[in-house]
Write a protein that holds these residues in place. Structure first.
Motif, PDB file in Angstrom:
ATOM      1  N   LEU A 177     -42.856   6.484 -42.438  1.00 34.91           N
ATOM      2  CA  LEU A 177     -42.646   5.088 -42.782  1.00 34.91           C
ATOM      3  C   LEU A 177     -43.140   4.870 -44.206  1.00 34.91           C
ATOM      4  O   LEU A 177     -44.292   5.173 -44.529  1.00 34.91           O
ATOM      5  CB  LEU A 177     -43.406   4.186 -41.809  1.00 34.91           C
ATOM      6  CG  LEU A 177     -42.985   2.713 -41.746  1.00 34.91           C
ATOM      7  CD1 LEU A 177     -41.539   2.594 -41.321  1.00 34.91           C
ATOM      8  CD2 LEU A 177     -43.881   1.945 -40.788  1.00 34.91           C
ATOM      9  N   LEU A 178     -42.264   4.347 -45.045  1.00 37.64           N
ATOM     10  CA  LEU A 178     -42.567   4.197 -46.468  1.00 37.64           C
ATOM     11  C   LEU A 178     -42.419   2.742 -46.863  1.00 37.64           C
ATOM     12  O   LEU A 178     -41.478   2.065 -46.444  1.00 37.64           O
ATOM     13  CB  LEU A 178     -41.606   5.055 -47.314  1.00 37.64           C
ATOM     14  CG  LEU A 178     -41.765   4.991 -48.835  1.00 37.64           C
ATOM     15  CD1 LEU A 178     -43.124   5.525 -49.267  1.00 37.64           C
ATOM     16  CD2 LEU A 178     -40.655   5.771 -49.521  1.00 37.64           C
ATOM     17  N   ARG A 179     -43.360   2.248 -47.680  1.00 44.56           N
ATOM     18  CA  ARG A 179     -43.291   0.897 -48.214  1.00 44.56           C
ATOM     19  C   ARG A 179     -43.267   0.966 -49.725  1.00 44.56           C
ATOM     20  O   ARG A 179     -44.104   1.623 -50.341  1.00 44.56           O
ATOM     21  CB  ARG A 179     -44.486   0.064 -47.755  1.00 44.56           C
ATOM     22  CG  ARG A 179     -44.543  -1.305 -48.418  1.00 44.56           C
ATOM     23  CD  ARG A 179     -45.315  -2.289 -47.598  1.00 44.56           C
ATOM     24  NE  ARG A 179     -44.659  -2.566 -46.336  1.00 44.56           N
ATOM     25  CZ  ARG A 179     -43.597  -3.356 -46.195  1.00 44.56           C
ATOM     26  NH1 ARG A 179     -43.051  -3.909 -47.250  1.00 44.56           N
ATOM     27  NH2 ARG A 179     -43.079  -3.564 -45.025  1.00 44.56           N
ATOM     28  N   LEU A 180     -42.276   0.290 -50.310  1.00 44.28           N
ATOM     29  CA  LEU A 180     -42.098   0.241 -51.752  1.00 44.28           C
ATOM     30  C   LEU A 180     -42.229  -1.193 -52.236  1.00 44.28           C
ATOM     31  O   LEU A 180     -42.027  -2.140 -51.484  1.00 44.28           O
ATOM     32  CB  LEU A 180     -40.708   0.741 -52.157  1.00 44.28           C
ATOM     33  CG  LEU A 180     -40.338   2.203 -51.925  1.00 44.28           C
ATOM     34  CD1 LEU A 180     -38.867   2.403 -52.233  1.00 44.28           C
ATOM     35  CD2 LEU A 180     -41.160   3.102 -52.797  1.00 44.28           C
ATOM     36  N   VAL A 181     -42.566  -1.333 -53.514  1.00 47.25           N
ATOM     37  CA  VAL A 181     -42.473  -2.614 -54.198  1.00 47.25           C
ATOM     38  C   VAL A 181     -41.457  -2.445 -55.313  1.00 47.25           C
ATOM     39  O   VAL A 181     -41.626  -1.602 -56.195  1.00 47.25           O
ATOM     40  CB  VAL A 181     -43.829  -3.068 -54.769  1.00 47.25           C
ATOM     41  CG1 VAL A 181     -43.656  -4.311 -55.638  1.00 47.25           C
ATOM     42  CG2 VAL A 181     -44.813  -3.370 -53.647  1.00 47.25           C
ATOM     43  N   VAL A 182     -40.361  -3.214 -55.252  1.00 45.82           N
ATOM     44  CA  VAL A 182     -39.325  -3.180 -56.278  1.00 45.82           C
ATOM     45  C   VAL A 182     -39.623  -4.285 -57.273  1.00 45.82           C
ATOM     46  O   VAL A 182     -39.675  -5.462 -56.912  1.00 45.82           O
ATOM     47  CB  VAL A 182     -37.922  -3.367 -55.666  1.00 45.82           C
ATOM     48  CG1 VAL A 182     -36.859  -3.280 -56.748  1.00 45.82           C
ATOM     49  CG2 VAL A 182     -37.673  -2.334 -54.593  1.00 45.82           C
ATOM     50  N   ILE A 183     -39.860  -3.921 -58.516  1.00 49.44           N
ATOM     51  CA  ILE A 183     -40.177  -4.877 -59.573  1.00 49.44           C
ATOM     52  C   ILE A 183     -38.894  -5.161 -60.344  1.00 49.44           C
ATOM     53  O   ILE A 183     -38.266  -4.242 -60.885  1.00 49.44           O
ATOM     54  CB  ILE A 183     -41.271  -4.340 -60.494  1.00 49.44           C
ATOM     55  CG1 ILE A 183     -42.547  -4.085 -59.684  1.00 49.44           C
ATOM     56  CG2 ILE A 183     -41.558  -5.309 -61.630  1.00 49.44           C
ATOM     57  CD1 ILE A 183     -43.687  -3.515 -60.487  1.00 49.44           C
ATOM     58  N   GLY A 184     -38.522  -6.444 -60.415  1.00 49.46           N
ATOM     59  CA  GLY A 184     -37.269  -6.804 -61.051  1.00 49.46           C
ATOM     60  C   GLY A 184     -36.093  -6.360 -60.206  1.00 49.46           C
ATOM     61  O   GLY A 184     -36.210  -6.071 -59.007  1.00 49.46           O
ATOM     62  N   ALA A 185     -34.944  -6.281 -60.803  1.00 49.53           N
ATOM     63  CA  ALA A 185     -33.740  -5.847 -60.103  1.00 49.53           C
ATOM     64  C   ALA A 185     -33.643  -4.325 -60.115  1.00 49.53           C
ATOM     65  O   ALA A 185     -32.682  -3.740 -60.625  1.00 49.53           O
ATOM     66  CB  ALA A 185     -32.504  -6.476 -60.733  1.00 49.53           C
ATOM     67  N   GLY A 186     -34.662  -3.652 -59.561  1.00 48.73           N
ATOM     68  CA  GLY A 186     -34.681  -2.199 -59.568  1.00 48.73           C
ATOM     69  C   GLY A 186     -35.199  -1.615 -60.865  1.00 48.73           C
ATOM     70  O   GLY A 186     -35.016  -0.427 -61.121  1.00 48.73           O
ATOM     71  N   THR A 187     -35.854  -2.444 -61.705  1.00 45.04           N
ATOM     72  CA  THR A 187     -36.390  -1.934 -62.967  1.00 45.04           C
ATOM     73  C   THR A 187     -37.432  -0.853 -62.730  1.00 45.04           C
ATOM     74  O   THR A 187     -37.493   0.138 -63.452  1.00 45.04           O
ATOM     75  CB  THR A 187     -36.996  -3.084 -63.778  1.00 45.04           C
ATOM     76  OG1 THR A 187     -36.003  -4.090 -63.973  1.00 45.04           O
ATOM     77  CG2 THR A 187     -37.477  -2.604 -65.131  1.00 45.04           C
ATOM     78  N   LEU A 188     -38.253  -1.036 -61.715  1.00 44.55           N
ATOM     79  CA  LEU A 188     -39.289  -0.064 -61.409  1.00 44.55           C
ATOM     80  C   LEU A 188     -39.573  -0.105 -59.921  1.00 44.55           C
ATOM     81  O   LEU A 188     -39.624  -1.183 -59.317  1.00 44.55           O
ATOM     82  CB  LEU A 188     -40.561  -0.368 -62.211  1.00 44.55           C
ATOM     83  CG  LEU A 188     -41.676   0.678 -62.162  1.00 44.55           C
ATOM     84  CD1 LEU A 188     -41.190   2.000 -62.724  1.00 44.55           C
ATOM     85  CD2 LEU A 188     -42.885   0.197 -62.947  1.00 44.55           C
ATOM     86  N   LEU A 189     -39.753   1.058 -59.313  1.00 45.23           N
ATOM     87  CA  LEU A 189     -40.085   1.180 -57.902  1.00 45.23           C
ATOM     88  C   LEU A 189     -41.459   1.822 -57.776  1.00 45.23           C
ATOM     89  O   LEU A 189     -41.709   2.886 -58.348  1.00 45.23           O
ATOM     90  CB  LEU A 189     -39.063   2.043 -57.163  1.00 45.23           C
ATOM     91  CG  LEU A 189     -37.788   1.369 -56.659  1.00 45.23           C
ATOM     92  CD1 LEU A 189     -36.863   1.048 -57.806  1.00 45.23           C
ATOM     93  CD2 LEU A 189     -37.080   2.282 -55.668  1.00 45.23           C
ATOM     94  N   ILE A 190     -42.346   1.166 -57.032  1.00 48.56           N
ATOM     95  CA  ILE A 190     -43.691   1.680 -56.837  1.00 48.56           C
ATOM     96  C   ILE A 190     -43.914   1.897 -55.347  1.00 48.56           C
ATOM     97  O   ILE A 190     -43.982   0.925 -54.580  1.00 48.56           O
ATOM     98  CB  ILE A 190     -44.759   0.707 -57.389  1.00 48.56           C
ATOM     99  CG1 ILE A 190     -44.450   0.312 -58.825  1.00 48.56           C
ATOM    100  CG2 ILE A 190     -46.143   1.336 -57.281  1.00 48.56           C
ATOM    101  CD1 ILE A 190     -44.510   1.441 -59.809  1.00 48.56           C
ATOM    102  N   PRO A 191     -44.010   3.146 -54.866  1.00 48.48           N
ATOM    103  CA  PRO A 191     -44.392   3.369 -53.464  1.00 48.48           C
ATOM    104  C   PRO A 191     -45.875   3.051 -53.275  1.00 48.48           C
ATOM    105  O   PRO A 191     -46.728   3.578 -53.994  1.00 48.48           O
ATOM    106  CB  PRO A 191     -44.102   4.865 -53.250  1.00 48.48           C
ATOM    107  CG  PRO A 191     -44.144   5.463 -54.616  1.00 48.48           C
ATOM    108  CD  PRO A 191     -43.721   4.402 -55.577  1.00 48.48           C
TER     109      PRO A 191
END
Length: 425
Positions: A177-191
């Protein structure tokens, strides 16, 4: 030499010169990508942190920093498996397994949340003093998804395919199970968090938490940890697949974090509209008498925003979406003042987690890990996730999106013999 021969000779020389110049440009681009990758490792805090963790557990460490770099990015050395890596770099063939198995499973799984939370905190502090309009251009969307790590052989002998999505039949494997934070419209993805869940656990502690409980726990502890770091975060906007649309989870996020969970609705759901009509999810998608509206923020898209009552979820907001060339679908969340275009944009960011899985599977040789110990298996998964974080940070943050992750790995794979790196010597 005739005139025709002279022209052919000069044309051949020009083609050779152009080829050499193009090769030099590609090698210079690969060198810049490698330097950006190393800078991203410094910004994220890797692999120095991992090296310090495993240093005292290894009897023969050697140049540990470069070796961990190689385990994270085997394509830098032109390799796809650990065995190829040991042959190219003249390492002991057992060294990769020893490094990956140096930390126990809980310590490996704690590496990713620490790095992800620190990176989110540093990014937020750059915009927290800005105006609300500036902060609104970099919204945070919390995305959750699960994947199945298929295995074959005895005792995790060989890691198989990393499959994202629900399996259509029972498979031997481990549920991640993975949780990401998408900043902007896919500008940056932080798991920001990752947990491994055994579908049929053995030993102390069984039965383990189900997916919904884990998703709730991961969101709570990540949001609480970021608040402890002094971040005044807005209410989370969470998007996930339909099988995460549990009423308890939706109510928990709305009550404890004042947030919103958006999931895709199913055709079997039943709703009662404000005018007393009773409709099913299938009727929401097939009826043609809805008051469709054109979206100014999303050209070519039509939507309908409804407020309804569900026997299971209570008062909900339903958004029916019709896009050119795609099947009609609808989104569901607890009653919220958020506009329909904002909910649709947030839902579209959920697809970035599929892009993240593809990156891990195809570019970072996820299926190439062959280890015998369970700790080494978890070490391999965590290093792949961290490597994906570094790749995304390099492509989107340092290179400003001018170079994609695929282009970075492709150039490193083809020109690794000509690259120079102090940490890799």
């Amino acid at each position: 030499m005739t005139c025709a021969q002279r022209r052919d000779y000069h044309a051949k020389q020009r083609r050779s010169q152009k080829y050499r110049e193009r090769l030099q440009r590609e090698q210079a681009c690969a060198q810049r990508s490698l330097e950006a990758l190393e800078q991203a490792l410094v910004d994220v805090g890797l692999p120095a942190t991992v090296a310090a963790e495993v240093q005292w557990r290894l009897t023969r460490a050697g140049k540990l920093l470069g070796k961990i770099f190689g385990l994270m990015f085997p394509t830098v050395f032109g390799c796809r498996t650990h065995h190829e890596l040991t042959r190219v770099r003249n390492w002991d063939k057992n060294l990769p397994g020893q490094i990956l198995g140096a930390l126990p499973k809980p310590k490996w799984l704690r590496q990713l949340p620490h790095r992800g939370q620190d990176l989110l905190a540093s990014l937020w502090r750059q915009v927290e003093d800005k105006s609300p309009a500036t902060r609104s251009r970099w919204p945070w969307t919390w995305v959750g998804d699960d994947s199945v790590f298929k295995k074959s052989g005895q005792h995790l002998g060989l890691v198989g395919t990393w499959y994202s999505g629900q399996e259509h039949r029972v498979r031997r494997g481990i549920d991640g199970l993975l949780r990401l934070v998408v900043i902007g419209a896919g500008t940056l993805l932080i798991p920001v968090d990752f947990r491994v869940r055994r579908p049929d656990p053995l030993g102390p502690g069984r039965p383990c938490r189900d997916q919904l409980t884990w998703l709730q726990v991961m969101l709570d502890r990540t949001y609480t940890a970021l608040q402890r770091l002094g971040l005044a975060l807005p209410a989370p906007l969470v998007v996930a697949d339909s099988w995460f649309g549990d009423s308890k989870l939706l109510a928990h996020v709305a009550h404890d974090q004042c947030g919103t969970v958006v999931v895709e609705g199913k055709r079997t759901y039943v709703f009662q509209l404000s005018d007393g009509r009773r409709v099913t999810g299938h009727e929401l998608l097939t009826r043609a008498d809805w008051p469709w509206r054109d979206s100014l923020q999303l050209p070519g898209m039509q939507y309908v925003r409804l407020t309804a009552t569900s026997p299971t979820y209570g008062l909900v907001t339903v958004v029916i979406v019709k896009e050119p060339g795609e099947a009609c679908y609808y989104l569901r969340c607890q009653a919220t003042p958020l506009t329909a275009p904002r909910l649709i944009r947030a839902w579209k960011r959920r697809r970035w987690i599929d892009h993240y899985f593809r990156t891990l599977k195809h570019l970072l040789a996820t299926e190439a890990c062959q280890v015998q110990g369970e700790d080494a298996y978890y070490g391999h998964l965590v290093l792949r996730l961290l490597a994906g974080l570094v790749l995304l940070y390099t492509a989107r943050r340092l290179l400003k999106g001018r170079v994609t992750m695929e282009e970075i790995v492709f150039s490193l794979t083809h020109h690794w013999r000509f690259l120079t790196s102090k940490d890799l010597e």
